[in-house]
Enzyme design. Structure first.
Site, PDB file in Angstrom:
ATOM      1  CD  GLU A 218      -2.824  -1.290   0.111  1.00 51.02           C
ATOM      2  OE1 GLU A 218      -2.954  -0.285  -0.623  1.00 51.02           O
ATOM      3  OE2 GLU A 218      -3.450  -2.344  -0.074  1.00 51.02           O
ATOM      4  CB  CYS A 252      -1.103   7.248   1.214  1.00 49.58           C
ATOM      5  SG  CYS A 252      -2.561   6.338   1.803  1.00 49.58           S
TER       6      CYS A 252
END
Length: 476
Positions: A218, A252
């Site tokens: 991720e 993110c």
């Protein structure tokens, strides 16, 4: 002889693997109990965890910590408890004709892999530990966890709490710095999930490759935010401002840069500034606004802005209270909007991860699409507008990990939607059934009927007429 840190990790892994094998098959009630204890860990210690995160950041909004780390973790835990029975159910599959008529059967079983390593980041240190762990547990696995050394107090508290709520054979936290992280990623896990920077993700993948450990990465990337001509500028800008200022942009999935129609750029920038001012009339003493995590990261962000200015960009500092950030002994930063940005600027080459927002203009939507496609595939993509044809053009002509339409970040809040990247923004996903299957072994089971299929179909020597009939039938 004193056991080294690396050897201690290996010992923990060996204990978990042995416990996993000895306990098989574990009923779903055991998984449910682990998830219940995980929910209790989060709920019973929510305030302490939020305080620890604030201490690590220098200041972090208390309510934000509860909303972004604790609340979604509990939500995914509860969702996993409700759905794991259905997720775990074997799937019947068809067998080739005529084997099914003869009594052959086929199914796929979703079985636990064993021990999963979880490397969690500093930006959401609790949420991005507990959320993947929820699905690791739902799939029937055990876990070793390596939290970030940059949020030291939170990591230490999680180590204390996991030791209280779980046996070391179920879940355990490993502390340490960069070397400990590298050693951790080199262990022979049955699966490894890493959340963090793309640059570090490459090293994680190399380390896992030595033991052929499957990975879920991720990562991040420069998530574009495209304003279409049909967008409600005020409403869109308010939502972009919220996403960019949350956690001081240290997300993110934060909108990394804006693409706006050329003749709407000024209006869009003014609206973003107004959106920030409405939420944060002041910043330095505002408990709702989070600090940049440390001086090193603050210096990096200021360096990105300085580099852009030196190369010709205009910087608009959004400072509603006209506060003196240079005189502050903390690491809070106001939002800086950059216009006139170019490809040679570092701010357009690196994931920003902070309150800096470059704005680029476009003349046609295809120009915006071409810009997105000329760069690494992002973790998120955001489109604002009411023009359905234009929206579909953007979605069908770009690739990203996920999409939110008419807002930012929100696709991660849907527990049934898989969350993950593509290309440089990651591989694999969790959330939803896709996450459960990421941490499960998809095991094929074929059951042959009593009849001798190989002899009947001429599938064994000596080959003859039956063989020819089978070949003729199957090779039409």
């Amino acid at each position: 002889m004193v056991e080294s840190a690396k050897d201690a990790m290996q010992t923990l892994l060996d204990r978990q693997k042995a416990a996993f094998v000895a306990a098989r098959p574990e009923p779903l009630s055991v998984r449910h109990d682990r998830l219940e204890r995980l929910a209790a860990l989060a709920k019973d210690n929510a305030e302490a965890l939020a305080r620890a995160m604030s201490e690590d950041f220098g200041h972090r909004s208390h309510e934000q910590s509860l909303m972004t780390d604790i609340m979604p973790s509990i939500g995914l835990i509860r969702h996993s408890q409700k759905t794991m029975k259905a997720w775990s159910r074997p799937e019947k599959r068809k067998v080739n004709f005529p084997l099914g008529l003869l009594g052959a059967r086929a199914e796929v079983r979703f079985e636990p892999k064993g021990v999963v390593g979880i490397v969690s980041p500093w930006n959401f240190p609790v949420g991005l530990t507990l959320s993947p762990l929820a699905q690791v547990f739902a799939a029937g696995n055990r876990a070793l966890i390596k939290p970030s050394e940059f949020t030291e107090r939170t990591s230490e508290l999680m180590a204390e709490l996991f030791a209280k709520y779980f046996a070391v054979e179920e879940a355990s936290v490993v502390l340490g710095g960069a070397q400990a992280g590298a050693d951790f990623c080199g262990l022979a896990f049955d699966h490894l999930i890493f959340t963090g920077a793309t640059s570090v993700g490459r090293h994680v993948m190399r380390a896992a490759a030595d033991n052929l450990v499957p990975v879920t990465l991720e990562l991040g990337g420069k998530s574009p935010t495209i304003l279409g001509r049909s967008a409600d500028i005020k409403r869109s800008a308010e939502r972009i401002a919220l996403g960019k200022m949350m956690n001081a942009g240290q997300i993110c999935l934060a909108p990394d840069y804006m693409l706006v129609p050329e003749d709407m750029q000024g209006q869009a920038i003014d609206a973003v500034q107004a959106g920030v001012a409405a939420m944060y009339p002041t910043l330095l003493a505002n408990d709702d606004y989070t600090s940049v995590v440390n001086r090193r990261h603050r210096d990096r962000l200021e360096g990105l802005v300085a580099d852009a200015r030196d190369k010709g960009a205009e910087a608009i500092v959004v400072n509603p209270g006209n506060e003196n950030f240079a005189g502050s002994n903390g690491n809070k930063l106001p939002l800086t909007i950059l216009t006139g940005v170019t490809e040679d600027m570092k701010v357009m080459q690196e994931e920003i991860f902070g309150p800096v927002l470059p704005v680029m203009s476009y003349r046609s939507i295809d120009q915006a699409i071409d810009y997105v496609n000329a760069h690494d595939r992002p973790l998120g993509l955001y489109y604002f507008g009411e023009d359905a044809a234009e929206r579909e053009r953007v979605l069908t002509h770009t690739i990203s990990g996920g999409v939110t339409v008419n807002d930012v970040i929100f696709h991660i809040t849907a527990d049934e939607l898989p969350f993950g990247g593509v290309g440089a923004s990651g591989m694999g996903s969790y959330h939803g059934i896709e996450g459960f299957r990421s941490f499960s072994h998809t095991r094929s089971v074929y059951t042959q009927p009593k009849i001798n299929v190989a002899a009947l179909g001429g599938l064994r020597p000596p080959y003859g007429k039956a063989t020819q009939r089978t070949l003729k039938m199957q090779m039409k």
